[in-house]
Design a protein around this motif. Structure first.
Motif, PDB file in Angstrom:
ATOM      1  N   ARG A  30      20.607 -13.983  19.996  1.00 58.22           N
ATOM      2  CA  ARG A  30      20.850 -13.863  20.896  1.00 58.22           C
ATOM      3  C   ARG A  30      21.449 -13.083  21.482  1.00 58.22           C
ATOM      4  NH1 ARG A  30      22.914 -19.350  20.187  1.00 58.22           N
ATOM      5  NH2 ARG A  30      21.639 -20.919  20.590  1.00 58.22           N
ATOM      6  N   ILE A  31      22.156 -12.311  20.928  1.00 50.82           N
ATOM      7  CA  ILE A  31      22.854 -11.023  21.485  1.00 50.82           C
ATOM      8  C   ILE A  31      21.831  -9.888  20.930  1.00 50.82           C
ATOM      9  CG2 ILE A  31      24.900  -9.527  20.781  1.00 50.82           C
ATOM     10  CD1 ILE A  31      26.330 -12.328  20.189  1.00 50.82           C
ATOM     11  N   SER A  32      21.684  -9.926  19.637  1.00 50.90           N
ATOM     12  CA  SER A  32      20.830  -8.142  19.458  1.00 50.90           C
ATOM     13  C   SER A  32      20.173  -8.296  18.718  1.00 50.90           C
ATOM     14  CB  SER A  32      22.212  -7.306  18.102  1.00 50.90           C
ATOM     15  OG  SER A  32      22.520  -8.575  17.141  1.00 50.90           O
ATOM     16  N   GLY A  33      18.553  -9.962  18.692  1.00 54.75           N
ATOM     17  CA  GLY A  33      17.091  -9.846  18.392  1.00 54.75           C
ATOM     18  C   GLY A  33      18.063  -9.354  16.898  1.00 54.75           C
ATOM     19  N   PRO A  34      16.766  -9.408  16.786  1.00 47.76           N
ATOM     20  CA  PRO A  34      16.177  -9.076  15.152  1.00 47.76           C
ATOM     21  C   PRO A  34      16.711  -8.310  14.305  1.00 47.76           C
ATOM     22  CG  PRO A  34      14.000  -9.581  16.131  1.00 47.76           C
ATOM     23  CD  PRO A  34      14.735  -9.344  17.104  1.00 47.76           C
ATOM     24  N   VAL A  35      17.123  -6.579  15.019  1.00 47.61           N
ATOM     25  CA  VAL A  35      17.364  -5.419  14.365  1.00 47.61           C
ATOM     26  C   VAL A  35      18.494  -6.051  14.146  1.00 47.61           C
ATOM     27  CG1 VAL A  35      18.140  -3.557  15.210  1.00 47.61           C
ATOM     28  CG2 VAL A  35      16.186  -4.444  16.269  1.00 47.61           C
ATOM     29  N   GLY A  36      19.423  -6.886  15.197  1.00 50.18           N
ATOM     30  CA  GLY A  36      21.103  -6.864  14.538  1.00 50.18           C
ATOM     31  C   GLY A  36      20.970  -7.696  13.081  1.00 50.18           C
ATOM     32  N   LEU A  37      20.247  -8.428  13.144  1.00 54.20           N
ATOM     33  CA  LEU A  37      19.466  -9.329  11.185  1.00 54.20           C
ATOM     34  C   LEU A  37      19.532  -8.077  10.261  1.00 54.20           C
ATOM     35  CD1 LEU A  37      17.404 -12.531  12.335  1.00 54.20           C
ATOM     36  CD2 LEU A  37      19.691 -12.243  11.704  1.00 54.20           C
TER      37      LEU A  37
END
Length: 93
Positions: free
Chosen positions: A33-40
């Motif tokens: 929710r916060i940073s999208g797939p890049v955060g994952l």
């Protein structure tokens, strides 16, 4: 901010999961929710990867030793569709 849609069968699957996996899934959703797939991809523990074969176009993130969450990204809508949450079974149903 990313939007997450869950497949309708996921509700039933979530009731049968261990508590640790449910907590990790909630954390996974918070990150998306916060940073999208890049955060994952920035967090090595999720081991986020693109899938091939019958799952081409989908991605997988590790939620535990055996559990994975399968999802698809729709960037033009800033949307993540969670397709399945299963104990490491890559066969498409």
């Amino acid at each position: 901010m990313w939007q997450i849609l869950e497949h309708r069968r996921l509700e039933k699957q979530l009731r049968t999961l261990p508590v640790e996996i449910l907590k990790r899934y909630e954390k996974w959703k918070d990150i998306v929710r916060i940073s999208g797939p890049v955060g994952l991809r920035a967090i090595r523990g999720f081991n986020d990867e693109q899938l091939g074969g019958a799952w081409k176009g989908h991605r997988s993130s590790r939620l535990g030793q055996t559990y994975r969450v399968f999802y698809r990204i729709e960037t033009h809508k800033v949307l993540v569709k969670v397709v399945d949450l299963t104990p490491h079974d890559y066969r498409k149903k």
